[in-house]
Motif scaffolding. Structure first.
Motif, PDB file in Angstrom:
ATOM      1  N   LEU A  84       0.812  -1.215   0.000  1.00 24.09           N
ATOM      2  CA  LEU A  84       0.000   0.000   0.000  1.00 24.09           C
ATOM      3  C   LEU A  84       0.848   1.267   0.000  1.00 24.09           C
ATOM      4  O   LEU A  84       0.527   2.235  -0.696  1.00 24.09           O
ATOM      5  N   GLU A  85       1.931   1.270   0.775  1.00 24.40           N
ATOM      6  CA  GLU A  85       2.822   2.442   0.787  1.00 24.40           C
ATOM      7  C   GLU A  85       3.888   2.364  -0.290  1.00 24.40           C
ATOM      8  O   GLU A  85       4.585   3.345  -0.541  1.00 24.40           O
ATOM      9  N   ARG A  86       4.041   1.198  -0.903  1.00 25.64           N
ATOM     10  CA  ARG A  86       5.061   0.967  -1.931  1.00 25.64           C
ATOM     11  C   ARG A  86       6.484   1.205  -1.385  1.00 25.64           C
ATOM     12  O   ARG A  86       7.379   1.620  -2.103  1.00 25.64           O
ATOM     13  N   LYS A  87       6.667   0.936  -0.118  1.00 24.05           N
ATOM     14  CA  LYS A  87       7.982   1.123   0.503  1.00 24.05           C
ATOM     15  C   LYS A  87       8.883  -0.052   0.138  1.00 24.05           C
ATOM     16  O   LYS A  87       8.496  -1.210   0.307  1.00 24.05           O
ATOM     17  N   PRO A  88      10.085   0.200  -0.381  1.00 25.60           N
ATOM     18  CA  PRO A  88      11.005  -0.908  -0.684  1.00 25.60           C
ATOM     19  C   PRO A  88      11.313  -1.722   0.573  1.00 25.60           C
ATOM     20  O   PRO A  88      11.441  -1.170   1.671  1.00 25.60           O
ATOM     21  N   LEU A  89      11.469  -3.018   0.389  1.00 31.51           N
ATOM     22  CA  LEU A  89      11.663  -3.908   1.533  1.00 31.51           C
ATOM     23  C   LEU A  89      12.848  -3.516   2.417  1.00 31.51           C
ATOM     24  O   LEU A  89      12.735  -3.574   3.644  1.00 31.51           O
ATOM     25  N   PRO A  90      14.021  -3.114   1.860  1.00 27.04           N
ATOM     26  CA  PRO A  90      15.126  -2.748   2.753  1.00 27.04           C
ATOM     27  C   PRO A  90      14.807  -1.607   3.712  1.00 27.04           C
ATOM     28  O   PRO A  90      15.362  -1.558   4.815  1.00 27.04           O
ATOM     29  N   TYR A  91      13.914  -0.701   3.329  1.00 26.68           N
ATOM     30  CA  TYR A  91      13.514   0.371   4.242  1.00 26.68           C
ATOM     31  C   TYR A  91      12.585  -0.156   5.328  1.00 26.68           C
ATOM     32  O   TYR A  91      12.515   0.415   6.420  1.00 26.68           O
ATOM     33  N   ILE A  92      11.858  -1.223   5.047  1.00 25.76           N
ATOM     34  CA  ILE A  92      10.978  -1.821   6.049  1.00 25.76           C
ATOM     35  C   ILE A  92      11.798  -2.601   7.069  1.00 25.76           C
ATOM     36  O   ILE A  92      11.584  -2.511   8.277  1.00 25.76           O
ATOM     37  N   THR A  93      12.772  -3.353   6.583  1.00 19.26           N
ATOM     38  CA  THR A  93      13.587  -4.193   7.471  1.00 19.26           C
ATOM     39  C   THR A  93      14.766  -3.429   8.073  1.00 19.26           C
ATOM     40  O   THR A  93      15.336  -3.860   9.074  1.00 19.26           O
ATOM     41  N   GLY A  94      15.163  -2.307   7.429  1.00 18.83           N
ATOM     42  CA  GLY A  94      16.306  -1.537   7.914  1.00 18.83           C
ATOM     43  C   GLY A  94      17.644  -2.106   7.516  1.00 18.83           C
ATOM     44  O   GLY A  94      18.680  -1.708   8.044  1.00 18.83           O
ATOM     45  N   GLU A  95      17.628  -3.025   6.521  1.00 15.75           N
ATOM     46  CA  GLU A  95      18.880  -3.677   6.127  1.00 15.75           C
ATOM     47  C   GLU A  95      18.857  -4.009   4.639  1.00 15.75           C
ATOM     48  O   GLU A  95      17.832  -4.401   4.090  1.00 15.75           O
ATOM     49  N   ALA A  96      20.011  -3.813   3.993  1.00 14.25           N
ATOM     50  CA  ALA A  96      20.186  -4.196   2.595  1.00 14.25           C
ATOM     51  C   ALA A  96      21.512  -4.934   2.474  1.00 14.25           C
ATOM     52  O   ALA A  96      22.415  -4.764   3.304  1.00 14.25           O
ATOM     53  N   TRP A  97      21.631  -5.732   1.400  1.00 15.82           N
ATOM     54  CA  TRP A  97      22.835  -6.515   1.179  1.00 15.82           C
ATOM     55  C   TRP A  97      23.585  -5.988  -0.029  1.00 15.82           C
ATOM     56  O   TRP A  97      22.981  -5.670  -1.056  1.00 15.82           O
ATOM     57  N   PHE A  98      24.904  -5.887   0.112  1.00 10.30           N
ATOM     58  CA  PHE A  98      25.756  -5.435  -0.979  1.00 10.30           C
ATOM     59  C   PHE A  98      27.025  -6.270  -0.950  1.00 10.30           C
ATOM     60  O   PHE A  98      27.694  -6.357   0.081  1.00 10.30           O
ATOM     61  N   MET A  99      27.351  -6.924  -2.047  1.00 11.90           N
ATOM     62  CA  MET A  99      28.536  -7.776  -2.145  1.00 11.90           C
ATOM     63  C   MET A  99      28.528  -8.861  -1.070  1.00 11.90           C
ATOM     64  O   MET A  99      29.563  -9.222  -0.511  1.00 11.90           O
ATOM     65  N   GLY A 100      27.317  -9.343  -0.762  1.00  9.38           N
ATOM     66  CA  GLY A 100      27.178 -10.382   0.239  1.00  9.38           C
ATOM     67  C   GLY A 100      27.313  -9.902   1.669  1.00  9.38           C
ATOM     68  O   GLY A 100      27.390 -10.714   2.598  1.00  9.38           O
ATOM     69  N   LEU A 101      27.299  -8.573   1.870  1.00  7.47           N
ATOM     70  CA  LEU A 101      27.469  -7.989   3.192  1.00  7.47           C
ATOM     71  C   LEU A 101      26.219  -7.205   3.584  1.00  7.47           C
ATOM     72  O   LEU A 101      25.653  -6.477   2.759  1.00  7.47           O
ATOM     73  N   PRO A 102      25.773  -7.305   4.841  1.00  8.19           N
ATOM     74  CA  PRO A 102      24.601  -6.544   5.273  1.00  8.19           C
ATOM     75  C   PRO A 102      24.973  -5.110   5.668  1.00  8.19           C
ATOM     76  O   PRO A 102      25.998  -4.874   6.306  1.00  8.19           O
ATOM     77  N   PHE A 103      24.114  -4.178   5.290  1.00  8.85           N
ATOM     78  CA  PHE A 103      24.311  -2.768   5.635  1.00  8.85           C
ATOM     79  C   PHE A 103      23.008  -2.187   6.165  1.00  8.85           C
ATOM     80  O   PHE A 103      21.923  -2.494   5.657  1.00  8.85           O
ATOM     81  N   GLN A 104      23.135  -1.339   7.183  1.00  9.99           N
ATOM     82  CA  GLN A 104      21.970  -0.627   7.685  1.00  9.99           C
ATOM     83  C   GLN A 104      21.569   0.448   6.679  1.00  9.99           C
ATOM     84  O   GLN A 104      22.423   1.164   6.147  1.00  9.99           O
ATOM     85  N   VAL A 105      20.265   0.552   6.421  1.00  5.23           N
ATOM     86  CA  VAL A 105      19.754   1.575   5.521  1.00  5.23           C
ATOM     87  C   VAL A 105      18.434   2.111   6.051  1.00  5.23           C
ATOM     88  O   VAL A 105      17.710   1.425   6.779  1.00  5.23           O
TER      89      VAL A 105
END
Length: 305
Positions: A84-105
Motif C-alpha cells: 500500500l505504501e510501496r515502501k522498498p523492503l530494505p527500508y521496512i527491514t532496515g537492512e540491505a545486502w551489498f557484495m554479500g554484506l549486510p548494511f543498515q539503511v
C-alpha cells in the motif's frame, strides 16, 4: 464481521502459508521489484523470514512452523507497507545486502544495488595498477557500502566516505561502526571533492546521482521513498558526473584510477564526450553504465572537460 487481520490469522498458520499470501498480495497490488530482489518469490520469502527474525538462508524445514499472533501481525504490517505504501523492503527491514554484506539503511540513503560490487570482488583488475593501495575515496557514498566493501577488499587502505548529505553520513557512520573500521574508514561531508581538500587517492569510486529527467519522471512509486538528492542529476543525468570528471584528476595519484557508475546515462555520456577514452566495463552479472579511466588519460584529455 471479522477484521481482515483476524481473518488472515485464522486461516494462515505456517511460514509457508504467509509466504504464499505475501506473494499473492504482491501480484494483486503489482509492486515493483528493483531494490534487492529480482522476483516476487524471493522478496516474499525475505519479507516473511525477516518479519519473524529468521535469516534468509533458514533451513526450508522451518517453513512448516507456525507463527505466533504477534509474528502474524508483524508480517501483515510489513506487507501493508510494501503493497500500500510501496515502501522498498530494505527500508521496512532496515537492512540491505551489498557484495554479500549486510548494511543498515533507511530513507536517508539510496538502497545499495550498484554493479560496482562485481569490480570490488575482482580487486578492480585489470584496470587498477598492481601493488598496495594506500588511499581510496568513495564519492557520493550514501550508506557507505561501496567504500566499506573496498576497505574490506583492501585491508591495507585508508578509505574516505564523502557525501554532501549529513543525514546520509550518519547512516554511513553506523555501518563503519558495524564493521569496526573506525580506525581507517572516515566519513567526510562536503560537495564532492570539497569534502577532501588537497587529498589524493590511488582509487576513486563513485556511484553519483545519474538519473535523467525523463527516467526520473517514469520511475515506479518505490523510488519515491529514496532521497531525491541521490537520484536526479540534470536533464541528461550527468551534471554531477561532469564535475567529477573535471575535478578528479587533481585528486588522483599519478597512477590512480577513477571508477564511476552512470547507469542508463551511459548513452548521454558517450555522445557528449566521444573522444574521452572511457573504458566501459562488461559486467558478468548484469547491469550497465560503469566506466573506468586512468589518471593519466583523464589529465591528458582535460581540455575536453
Amino acid at each position: 464481521m471479522k477484521s481482515d487481520q483476524a481473518a488472515i490469522s485464522e486461516h494462515l498458520f505456517t511460514l509457508r502459508d504467509y509466504i504464499r499470501w505475501t506473494l499473492s498480495e504482491f501480484h494483486r497490488h503489482q509492486v515493483y521489484f528493483g531494490h534487492g530482489h529480482a522476483t516476487a518469490w524471493d522478496e516474499a520469502c525475505q519479507l516473511v523470514l525477516n518479519a519473524v527474525d529468521l535469516p534468509w538462508d533458514t533451513d526450508p524445514a522451518v517453513l512448516d512452523a507456525r507463527l505466533l499472533p504477534a509474528e502474524s501481525m508483524r508480517v501483515q504490517e510489513f506487507v501493508r507497507q510494501r503493497t500500500l505504501e510501496r515502501k522498498p523492503l530494505p527500508y521496512i527491514t532496515g537492512e540491505a545486502w551489498f557484495m554479500g554484506l549486510p548494511f543498515q539503511v533507511d530513507e536517508r540513503v539510496l538502497i545499495p544495488r550498484s554493479p560496482i560490487a562485481e569490480l570490488i570482488e575482482q580487486g578492480f583488475e585489470p584496470w587498477l595498477r598492481p601493488g598496495p593501495v594506500g588511499r581510496i575515496l568513495d564519492l557520493c557514498t550514501g550508506s557507505g557500502c561501496i567504500g566499506i566493501a573496498c576497505a574490506l577488499a583492501f585491508p591495507e587502505a585508508e578509505v574516505d566516505l564523502a557525501d554532501i548529505s549529513g543525514d546520509a553520513l550518519e547512516v554511513a557512520r553506523q555501518n563503519i561502526a558495524r564493521y569496526e573500521l573506525e580506525e581507517r574508514v572516515y566519513a567526510r561531508q562536503g560537495d564532492l571533492f570539497a569534502a577532501v581538500p588537497g587529498a589524493r587517492y590511488d582509487l576513486i569510486v563513485s556511484n553519483p546521482p545519474y538519473v535523467d529527467q525523463n527516467d526520473l519522471a517514469d520511475m515506479p512509486e518505490e523510488y519515491g521513498h529514496e532521497p531525491a538528492l541521490a537520484l536526479g542529476s540534470g536533464s541528461d543525468g550527468l551534471d554531477i558526473t561532469r564535475r567529477i570528471l573535471r575535478e578528479a584528476g587533481s585528486h588522483l595519484a599519478e597512477d590512480g584510477l577513477l571508477v564511476v557508475e552512470v547507469g542508463n546515462s551511459e548513452v548521454h555520456l558517450m555522445s557528449s564526450l566521444p573522444e574521452l577514452p572511457l573504458v566501459w566495463v562488461e559486467l558478468e552479472r548484469g547491469g550497465n553504465g560503469v566506466f573506468v579511466i586512468t589518471a593519466a588519460d583523464l589529465r591528458a584529455h582535460q581540455h575536453l572537460l
